[in-house]
Design a protein around this motif. Structure first.
Motif, PDB file in Angstrom:
ATOM      1  N   GLU A  85      24.913  15.849 -25.435  1.00 20.37           N
ATOM      2  CA  GLU A  85      23.697  16.138 -26.184  1.00 20.37           C
ATOM      3  C   GLU A  85      22.774  14.922 -26.246  1.00 20.37           C
ATOM      4  OE1 GLU A  85      26.912  18.936 -27.256  1.00 20.37           O
ATOM      5  OE2 GLU A  85      26.819  16.759 -27.137  1.00 20.37           O
ATOM      6  N   THR A  86      23.361  13.748 -26.484  1.00 20.43           N
ATOM      7  CA  THR A  86      22.551  12.529 -26.582  1.00 20.43           C
ATOM      8  C   THR A  86      21.919  12.176 -25.246  1.00 20.43           C
ATOM      9  OG1 THR A  86      23.794  11.673 -28.469  1.00 20.43           O
ATOM     10  CG2 THR A  86      22.621  10.058 -27.112  1.00 20.43           C
ATOM     11  N   VAL A  87      22.675  12.248 -24.149  1.00 18.95           N
ATOM     12  CA  VAL A  87      22.088  11.874 -22.855  1.00 18.95           C
ATOM     13  C   VAL A  87      20.987  12.853 -22.444  1.00 18.95           C
ATOM     14  CG1 VAL A  87      23.570  13.000 -21.101  1.00 18.95           C
ATOM     15  CG2 VAL A  87      22.686  10.701 -20.707  1.00 18.95           C
ATOM     16  N   ILE A  88      21.134  14.116 -22.814  1.00 15.07           N
ATOM     17  CA  ILE A  88      20.084  15.103 -22.517  1.00 15.07           C
ATOM     18  C   ILE A  88      18.807  14.751 -23.282  1.00 15.07           C
ATOM     19  CG2 ILE A  88      19.391  17.504 -22.913  1.00 15.07           C
ATOM     20  CD1 ILE A  88      22.255  18.296 -22.050  1.00 15.07           C
ATOM     21  N   GLU A  89      18.944  14.383 -24.545  1.00 11.99           N
ATOM     22  CA  GLU A  89      17.766  13.998 -25.321  1.00 11.99           C
ATOM     23  C   GLU A  89      17.180  12.689 -24.807  1.00 11.99           C
ATOM     24  OE1 GLU A  89      18.183  14.366 -29.593  1.00 11.99           O
ATOM     25  OE2 GLU A  89      19.278  16.252 -29.371  1.00 11.99           O
ATOM     26  N   MET A  90      18.022  11.782 -24.331  1.00 10.78           N
ATOM     27  CA  MET A  90      17.535  10.514 -23.779  1.00 10.78           C
ATOM     28  C   MET A  90      16.714  10.740 -22.513  1.00 10.78           C
ATOM     29  SD  MET A  90      20.864   7.989 -24.231  1.00 10.78           S
ATOM     30  CE  MET A  90      20.131   6.614 -23.311  1.00 10.78           C
ATOM     31  N   VAL A  91      17.234  11.519 -21.579  1.00  6.78           N
ATOM     32  CA  VAL A  91      16.532  11.722 -20.306  1.00  6.78           C
ATOM     33  C   VAL A  91      15.239  12.515 -20.520  1.00  6.78           C
ATOM     34  CG1 VAL A  91      17.695  13.837 -19.455  1.00  6.78           C
ATOM     35  CG2 VAL A  91      16.950  12.093 -17.840  1.00  6.78           C
ATOM     36  N   SER A  92      15.266  13.473 -21.432  1.00  8.71           N
ATOM     37  CA  SER A  92      14.052  14.241 -21.741  1.00  8.71           C
ATOM     38  C   SER A  92      13.024  13.352 -22.428  1.00  8.71           C
ATOM     39  CB  SER A  92      14.398  15.441 -22.625  1.00  8.71           C
ATOM     40  OG  SER A  92      15.245  16.326 -21.934  1.00  8.71           O
ATOM     41  N   GLY A  93      13.473  12.527 -23.358  1.00  4.38           N
ATOM     42  CA  GLY A  93      12.580  11.612 -24.068  1.00  4.38           C
ATOM     43  C   GLY A  93      11.959  10.582 -23.152  1.00  4.38           C
ATOM     44  N   ALA A  94      12.705  10.128 -22.153  1.00  2.00           N
ATOM     45  CA  ALA A  94      12.168   9.160 -21.199  1.00  2.00           C
ATOM     46  C   ALA A  94      10.973   9.760 -20.449  1.00  2.00           C
ATOM     47  CB  ALA A  94      13.254   8.722 -20.216  1.00  2.00           C
ATOM     48  N   LEU A  95      11.075  11.027 -20.097  1.00  3.95           N
ATOM     49  CA  LEU A  95       9.955  11.688 -19.408  1.00  3.95           C
ATOM     50  C   LEU A  95       8.762  11.873 -20.342  1.00  3.95           C
ATOM     51  CD1 LEU A  95      11.828  14.303 -17.203  1.00  3.95           C
ATOM     52  CD2 LEU A  95      10.475  12.347 -16.398  1.00  3.95           C
ATOM     53  N   VAL A  96       9.037  12.232 -21.595  1.00  4.14           N
ATOM     54  CA  VAL A  96       7.964  12.428 -22.570  1.00  4.14           C
ATOM     55  C   VAL A  96       7.190  11.128 -22.795  1.00  4.14           C
ATOM     56  CG1 VAL A  96       7.511  12.872 -25.029  1.00  4.14           C
ATOM     57  CG2 VAL A  96       9.034  14.383 -23.754  1.00  4.14           C
ATOM     58  N   HIS A  97       7.902  10.010 -22.830  1.00  2.00           N
ATOM     59  CA  HIS A  97       7.295   8.717 -23.163  1.00  2.00           C
ATOM     60  C   HIS A  97       6.933   7.876 -21.943  1.00  2.00           C
ATOM     61  CE1 HIS A  97       7.989   9.415 -27.402  1.00  2.00           C
ATOM     62  NE2 HIS A  97       9.211   9.779 -27.113  1.00  2.00           N
ATOM     63  N   SER A  98       6.738   8.518 -20.799  1.00  2.00           N
ATOM     64  CA  SER A  98       6.384   7.776 -19.592  1.00  2.00           C
ATOM     65  C   SER A  98       5.452   8.623 -18.729  1.00  2.00           C
ATOM     66  CB  SER A  98       7.648   7.430 -18.781  1.00  2.00           C
ATOM     67  OG  SER A  98       8.149   8.584 -18.124  1.00  2.00           O
ATOM     68  N   GLY A  99       4.985   8.012 -17.659  1.00  2.00           N
ATOM     69  CA  GLY A  99       4.184   8.734 -16.687  1.00  2.00           C
ATOM     70  C   GLY A  99       4.989   9.169 -15.485  1.00  2.00           C
ATOM     71  N   ALA A 100       6.310   9.088 -15.584  1.00  2.00           N
ATOM     72  CA  ALA A 100       7.196   9.411 -14.468  1.00  2.00           C
ATOM     73  C   ALA A 100       7.379  10.911 -14.314  1.00  2.00           C
ATOM     74  CB  ALA A 100       8.552   8.743 -14.670  1.00  2.00           C
ATOM     75  N   SER A 101       7.815  11.288 -13.125  1.00  2.00           N
ATOM     76  CA  SER A 101       8.113  12.696 -12.846  1.00  2.00           C
ATOM     77  C   SER A 101       9.613  12.944 -12.724  1.00  2.00           C
ATOM     78  CB  SER A 101       7.409  13.135 -11.564  1.00  2.00           C
ATOM     79  OG  SER A 101       7.687  12.228 -10.520  1.00  2.00           O
ATOM     80  N   VAL A 102      10.402  11.854 -12.655  1.00  2.00           N
ATOM     81  CA  VAL A 102      11.848  11.940 -12.507  1.00  2.00           C
ATOM     82  C   VAL A 102      12.473  10.913 -13.444  1.00  2.00           C
ATOM     83  CG1 VAL A 102      13.762  11.700 -10.881  1.00  2.00           C
ATOM     84  CG2 VAL A 102      11.575  12.556 -10.079  1.00  2.00           C
ATOM     85  N   ALA A 103      13.609  11.280 -14.067  1.00  4.13           N
ATOM     86  CA  ALA A 103      14.263  10.362 -14.996  1.00  4.13           C
ATOM     87  C   ALA A 103      15.765  10.370 -14.814  1.00  4.13           C
ATOM     88  CB  ALA A 103      13.930  10.743 -16.441  1.00  4.13           C
ATOM     89  N   VAL A 104      16.363   9.229 -15.169  1.00  6.40           N
ATOM     90  CA  VAL A 104      17.808   9.109 -15.244  1.00  6.40           C
ATOM     91  C   VAL A 104      18.130   8.402 -16.552  1.00  6.40           C
ATOM     92  CG1 VAL A 104      17.851   6.942 -13.909  1.00  6.40           C
ATOM     93  CG2 VAL A 104      19.930   8.332 -14.090  1.00  6.40           C
ATOM     94  N   ALA A 105      19.193   8.847 -17.225  1.00  4.97           N
ATOM     95  CA  ALA A 105      19.616   8.233 -18.487  1.00  4.97           C
ATOM     96  C   ALA A 105      21.133   8.051 -18.477  1.00  4.97           C
ATOM     97  CB  ALA A 105      19.211   9.097 -19.678  1.00  4.97           C
ATOM     98  N   VAL A 106      21.591   6.975 -19.112  1.00  2.00           N
ATOM     99  CA  VAL A 106      23.027   6.713 -19.204  1.00  2.00           C
ATOM    100  C   VAL A 106      23.394   6.252 -20.613  1.00  2.00           C
ATOM    101  CG1 VAL A 106      23.265   6.136 -16.768  1.00  2.00           C
ATOM    102  CG2 VAL A 106      22.851   4.318 -18.408  1.00  2.00           C
TER     103      VAL A 106
END
Length: 165
Positions: A85-106
């Protein structure tokens, strides 16, 4: 037991990812906890990465995960920092808070301490997402010392990113 990737292997992975991102005119963002920015370091070590690397966020504490990535306090309280659950929210949040089109979270437990019976040292969750797409999250267990766990996490995160592209 898998071998721990060396710096050259990480560089090769990052270079291939950069080529694919550049060709697709995509940009990538990283959201890292246990790797402390190592994924971003591997990617920005590639010459020309400014063409395809957007940003990297290191969110180690609960507070940073909430402030930088929008991870909900309820998620951290009920599931813990090292969870699907946390990594899903992290990777989604990274996209929301950036101009990127692809994200990875760990997020994970690199050790030597911090493990438990249900989340032993070496437990890592990695999430990958394309903007507007489905989030893929996977749990891993890596062996070795702190450096080996972190290095294997970086390699697996990059391999998953390459597969997503």
């Amino acid at each position: 037991m898998a071998t721990t990737p060396d710096d050259l292997e990480l560089e090769r992975l990052a270079t291939r990812i950069g080529e694919r991102l550049r060709a697709a005119r995509d940009r990538v963002v990283t959201a890292e906890s246990c790797t402390g920015g190592w994924i971003a370091k591997a990617m920005t070590g590639v010459a020309g990465s400014s063409d395809w690397f957007d940003s990297g966020m290191v969110a180690y504490s609960y507070e940073a995960k909430q402030a930088l990535l929008g991870v909900r306090p309820q998620t951290l309280e009920s599931q813990g920092a090292v969870s699907r659950e946390t990594v899903i929210e992290m990777v989604s949040g990274a996209l929301v808070h950036s101009g990127a089109s692809v994200a990875v979270a760990v997020t994970g437990i690199a050790g030597p301490g911090g493990g438990s019976a249900d989340k032993p040292v070496g437990t890592v969750w990695i999430g990958w997402k394309r903007r507007g797409g489905y989030t893929h999250a996977e749990r891993f267990h890596f062996d070795g010392d702190r450096d080996a766990v972190r290095r294997q996490t970086v390699a697996r995160a990059l391999e998953g990113l390459e597969a997503l592209l």
